[in-house]
Design a protein around this motif. Structure first.
Motif, mmCIF file in Angstrom:
data_model
loop_
_atom_site.group_PDB
_atom_site.id
_atom_site.type_symbol
_atom_site.label_atom_id
_atom_site.label_comp_id
_atom_site.label_asym_id
_atom_site.label_seq_id
_atom_site.Cartn_x
_atom_site.Cartn_y
_atom_site.Cartn_z
ATOM 1 N N GLY A 84 0.841 -1.190 0.000
ATOM 2 C CA GLY A 84 0.000 0.000 0.000
ATOM 3 C C GLY A 84 0.878 1.243 0.000
ATOM 4 N N ASN A 85 0.327 2.361 0.479
ATOM 5 C CA ASN A 85 1.114 3.600 0.538
ATOM 6 C C ASN A 85 2.066 3.604 1.725
ATOM 7 N N THR A 86 1.517 3.379 2.923
ATOM 8 C CA THR A 86 2.342 3.378 4.132
ATOM 9 C C THR A 86 2.375 2.000 4.790
ATOM 10 N N SER A 87 1.647 1.060 4.230
ATOM 11 C CA SER A 87 1.584 -0.276 4.824
ATOM 12 C C SER A 87 1.857 -1.347 3.779
ATOM 13 N N LEU A 88 2.146 -2.527 4.277
ATOM 14 C CA LEU A 88 2.287 -3.687 3.407
ATOM 15 C C LEU A 88 1.876 -4.934 4.177
ATOM 16 N N LYS A 89 1.569 -5.974 3.423
ATOM 17 C CA LYS A 89 1.188 -7.252 4.011
ATOM 18 C C LYS A 89 2.264 -8.280 3.695
ATOM 19 N N VAL A 90 2.519 -9.137 4.683
ATOM 20 C CA VAL A 90 3.485 -10.211 4.522
ATOM 21 C C VAL A 90 2.772 -11.528 4.773
ATOM 22 N N LEU A 91 2.847 -12.420 3.805
ATOM 23 C CA LEU A 91 2.328 -13.776 3.948
ATOM 24 C C LEU A 91 3.427 -14.623 4.559
ATOM 25 N N VAL A 92 3.093 -15.341 5.645
ATOM 26 C CA VAL A 92 4.062 -16.221 6.297
ATOM 27 C C VAL A 92 3.516 -17.638 6.285
ATOM 28 N N GLU A 93 4.361 -18.572 5.872
ATOM 29 C CA GLU A 93 3.998 -19.985 5.870
ATOM 30 C C GLU A 93 5.014 -20.739 6.719
ATOM 31 N N ILE A 94 4.517 -21.703 7.486
ATOM 32 C CA ILE A 94 5.403 -22.588 8.244
ATOM 33 C C ILE A 94 5.266 -23.982 7.659
ATOM 34 N N TYR A 95 6.410 -24.560 7.311
ATOM 35 C CA TYR A 95 6.465 -25.917 6.781
ATOM 36 C C TYR A 95 7.106 -26.832 7.819
ATOM 37 N N PHE A 112 0.366 -10.845 7.980
ATOM 38 C CA PHE A 112 0.673 -9.784 8.938
ATOM 39 C C PHE A 112 0.756 -8.460 8.193
ATOM 40 N N THR A 113 0.207 -7.408 8.800
ATOM 41 C CA THR A 113 0.244 -6.070 8.205
ATOM 42 C C THR A 113 1.201 -5.195 8.992
ATOM 43 N N PHE A 114 2.053 -4.472 8.270
ATOM 44 C CA PHE A 114 3.043 -3.582 8.867
ATOM 45 C C PHE A 114 2.868 -2.176 8.312
ATOM 46 N N VAL A 115 3.259 -1.186 9.117
ATOM 47 C CA VAL A 115 3.271 0.212 8.697
ATOM 48 C C VAL A 115 4.687 0.737 8.861
ATOM 49 N N ALA A 116 5.144 1.487 7.876
ATOM 50 C CA ALA A 116 6.448 2.154 7.952
ATOM 51 C C ALA A 116 6.276 3.437 8.745
ATOM 52 N N ILE A 117 7.235 3.710 9.646
ATOM 53 C CA ILE A 117 7.150 4.925 10.474
ATOM 54 C C ILE A 117 8.471 5.690 10.446
ATOM 55 N N ASP A 118 8.362 7.004 10.750
ATOM 56 C CA ASP A 118 9.557 7.835 10.851
ATOM 57 C C ASP A 118 10.020 7.884 12.305
ATOM 58 N N ASP A 119 10.984 8.745 12.594
ATOM 59 C CA ASP A 119 11.522 8.843 13.947
ATOM 60 C C ASP A 119 10.512 9.356 14.960
ATOM 61 N N HIS A 120 9.447 9.988 14.486
ATOM 62 C CA HIS A 120 8.404 10.508 15.379
ATOM 63 C C HIS A 120 7.188 9.582 15.424
ATOM 64 N N LYS A 121 7.372 8.380 14.875
ATOM 65 C CA LYS A 121 6.335 7.342 14.839
ATOM 66 C C LYS A 121 5.125 7.728 13.985
ATOM 67 N N HIS A 122 5.373 8.554 12.974
ATOM 68 C CA HIS A 122 4.325 8.911 12.012
ATOM 69 C C HIS A 122 4.485 8.036 10.770
ATOM 70 N N PRO A 123 3.375 7.621 10.158
ATOM 71 C CA PRO A 123 3.459 6.777 8.950
ATOM 72 C C PRO A 123 4.194 7.486 7.804
ATOM 73 N N VAL A 124 4.986 6.695 7.083
ATOM 74 C CA VAL A 124 5.697 7.199 5.902
ATOM 75 C C VAL A 124 5.519 6.186 4.785
ATOM 76 N N SER A 125 5.844 6.559 3.581
ATOM 77 C CA SER A 125 5.714 5.695 2.418
ATOM 78 C C SER A 125 6.603 4.460 2.554
ATOM 79 N N VAL A 126 6.093 3.311 2.114
ATOM 80 C CA VAL A 126 6.896 2.082 2.149
ATOM 81 C C VAL A 126 7.842 1.991 0.956
ATOM 82 N N LEU A 127 7.618 2.805 -0.074
ATOM 83 C CA LEU A 127 8.491 2.768 -1.262
ATOM 84 C C LEU A 127 9.517 3.882 -1.258
#
Length: 127
Positions: A84-95, A112-127
Motif C-alpha cells: 500500500g502507501n504506508t503499509s504492506l502485508k506479509v504472507l508467512v507460511e510454516i512448513y 501480517f500487516t506492517f506500517v512504515a514509520i519515521d523517527d516521530h512514529k508517524h506513517p511514511v511511504s513504504v516505497l
C-alpha cells in the motif's frame, strides 16, 4: 531496483528445531510461539523490503492446518503479498520437515500487516 526485484529480494526464511520444551501438553508447538516466530519473519521480510522502521499493526488471519510435533524441523517463509502507501502485508507460511525423511508439508499460514514509520512514529511511504 524494481518493485518486483525488491519483493523477490525481501523473501526471508528461518529454520528452527521444535524441541520438547517448545511444546504444549499434546507435544505439539505452542500456537503462541508459532505466532511469535511468524511475526518475527514477517518483520524481517517487511524491513528487508522497505529498509525503514516497521511496526506490526495486525495479524489478519492465521490458519493452523496441521499440528507441529516435537522433534521436527520447521521452516518459516515470509513473502510480501501486498503493498500500500504506508503499509504492506506479509504472507508467512510454516512448513514441517521430518528430521529423518524427506517428508515436508505446510502446517500454518498467516498474514501480517506492517506500517512504515519515521523517527516521530508517524506513517511514511513504504516505497
Amino acid at each position: 531496483m524494481t518493485t518486483e526485484e525488491r519483493i523477490k529480494e525481501a523473501e526471508s526464511r528461518i529454520f528452527k528445531t521444535v524441541f520438547p520444551s517448545d511444546t504444549n501438553h499434546y507435544e505439539t508447538l505452542f500456537g503462541g510461539s508459532a505466532m511469535a516466530m511468524m511475526d518475527e519473519v514477517a518483520f524481517i521480510t517487511a524491513t528487508r523490503f522497505t529498509r525503514k522502521k516497521m511496526v506490526t499493526v495486525s495479524s489478519d488471519r492465521i490458519d493452523f492446518n496441521r499440528p507441529i510435533p516435537a522433534g521436527t524441523i520447521i521452516e518459516l517463509v515470509g513473502r510480501i503479498s501486498h503493498i500500500g502507501n504506508t503499509s504492506l502485508k506479509v504472507l508467512v507460511e510454516i512448513y514441517i520437515e521430518e528430521m529423518y525423511s524427506f517428508v515436508r508439508e505446510k502446517a500454518i499460514t498467516g498474514t501480517f500487516t506492517f506500517v512504515a514509520i519515521d523517527d516521530h512514529k508517524h506513517p511514511v511511504s513504504v516505497l
